[in-house]
Design a protein around this motif. Structure first.
Motif, mmCIF file in Angstrom:
data_model
loop_
_atom_site.group_PDB
_atom_site.id
_atom_site.type_symbol
_atom_site.label_atom_id
_atom_site.label_comp_id
_atom_site.label_asym_id
_atom_site.label_seq_id
_atom_site.Cartn_x
_atom_site.Cartn_y
_atom_site.Cartn_z
ATOM 1 N N GLY A 186 -8.482 16.218 25.401
ATOM 2 C CA GLY A 186 -7.671 15.841 24.455
ATOM 3 C C GLY A 186 -8.000 15.390 23.249
ATOM 4 O O GLY A 186 -6.784 15.165 22.336
ATOM 5 N N LYS A 187 -8.992 14.947 23.086
ATOM 6 C CA LYS A 187 -9.206 14.159 21.920
ATOM 7 C C LYS A 187 -9.077 14.915 20.442
ATOM 8 O O LYS A 187 -8.903 14.557 19.502
ATOM 9 N N VAL A 188 -9.687 16.099 20.644
ATOM 10 C CA VAL A 188 -9.219 17.227 19.412
ATOM 11 C C VAL A 188 -8.709 18.488 20.248
ATOM 12 O O VAL A 188 -8.582 18.731 21.097
ATOM 13 N N GLU A 189 -7.995 19.008 19.128
ATOM 14 C CA GLU A 189 -7.322 20.329 19.459
ATOM 15 C C GLU A 189 -7.978 21.637 18.954
ATOM 16 O O GLU A 189 -8.291 21.515 17.697
ATOM 17 N N ALA A 190 -7.975 22.392 19.766
ATOM 18 C CA ALA A 190 -8.630 23.799 19.335
ATOM 19 C C ALA A 190 -7.790 24.482 18.531
ATOM 20 O O ALA A 190 -6.618 24.324 18.341
ATOM 21 N N VAL A 191 -8.670 25.023 17.504
ATOM 22 C CA VAL A 191 -7.807 26.117 16.289
ATOM 23 C C VAL A 191 -8.362 27.534 16.577
ATOM 24 O O VAL A 191 -9.248 27.471 16.682
ATOM 25 N N SER A 192 -7.295 28.094 16.549
ATOM 26 C CA SER A 192 -7.667 29.778 16.731
ATOM 27 C C SER A 192 -8.248 30.130 15.360
ATOM 28 O O SER A 192 -8.260 29.747 14.362
ATOM 29 N N LEU A 193 -9.127 31.287 15.679
ATOM 30 C CA LEU A 193 -10.070 32.113 14.662
ATOM 31 C C LEU A 193 -8.928 32.271 13.863
ATOM 32 O O LEU A 193 -9.541 32.191 12.519
ATOM 33 N N GLU A 194 -7.968 32.911 14.102
ATOM 34 C CA GLU A 194 -6.751 33.310 12.856
ATOM 35 C C GLU A 194 -6.230 32.354 12.008
ATOM 36 O O GLU A 194 -6.377 32.465 10.750
ATOM 37 N N GLU A 195 -6.220 30.891 12.532
ATOM 38 C CA GLU A 195 -5.811 30.010 11.849
ATOM 39 C C GLU A 195 -6.745 29.425 10.959
ATOM 40 O O GLU A 195 -6.676 29.346 9.557
ATOM 41 N N VAL A 196 -8.156 29.509 11.341
ATOM 42 C CA VAL A 196 -9.342 29.332 10.412
ATOM 43 C C VAL A 196 -9.284 30.350 9.317
ATOM 44 O O VAL A 196 -9.552 29.836 8.130
ATOM 45 N N PHE A 197 -9.462 31.577 9.917
ATOM 46 C CA PHE A 197 -9.597 32.573 8.560
ATOM 47 C C PHE A 197 -8.438 32.393 7.655
ATOM 48 O O PHE A 197 -8.591 32.487 6.434
ATOM 49 N N SER A 198 -7.122 32.261 7.951
ATOM 50 C CA SER A 198 -6.058 32.198 7.318
ATOM 51 C C SER A 198 -6.327 31.182 6.389
ATOM 52 O O SER A 198 -5.997 31.243 4.855
#
Length: 74
Positions: A54-66
């Motif tokens: 829980g130290k970092v939160e994953a970001v979806s690929l869609e969010e990254v490209f957006s």
């Protein structure tokens, strides 16, 4: 065999064989380096541990490209 003939022949192969040819050619340009692979494995393990803890939160690929495309539009 001329290069165009070679390419035409490679393109006619089944997809699995084409993927093998591509992988082989790329490896000939950039041979694997076990020390680099080990370092990447350590980085991947650290990142996985950070996500699981829980130290970092994953970001979806869609969010990254957006975000990438919105930043480029600025």
């Amino acid at each position: 065999m001329k290069i165009r003939e070679l390419i035409n022949h490679a393109e006619s192969l089944p997809i699995e064989e084409r993927a093998f040819v591509v992988d082989s050619l790329l490896r000939s340009l950039n041979p694997p380096d076990s020390k680099v692979d080990e370092k990447w494995a350590l980085v991947a393990e650290q990142r996985l541990n950070e996500i699981r803890s829980g130290k970092v939160e994953a970001v979806s690929l869609e969010e990254v490209f957006s975000k990438l495309w919105s930043d480029r539009a600025k």
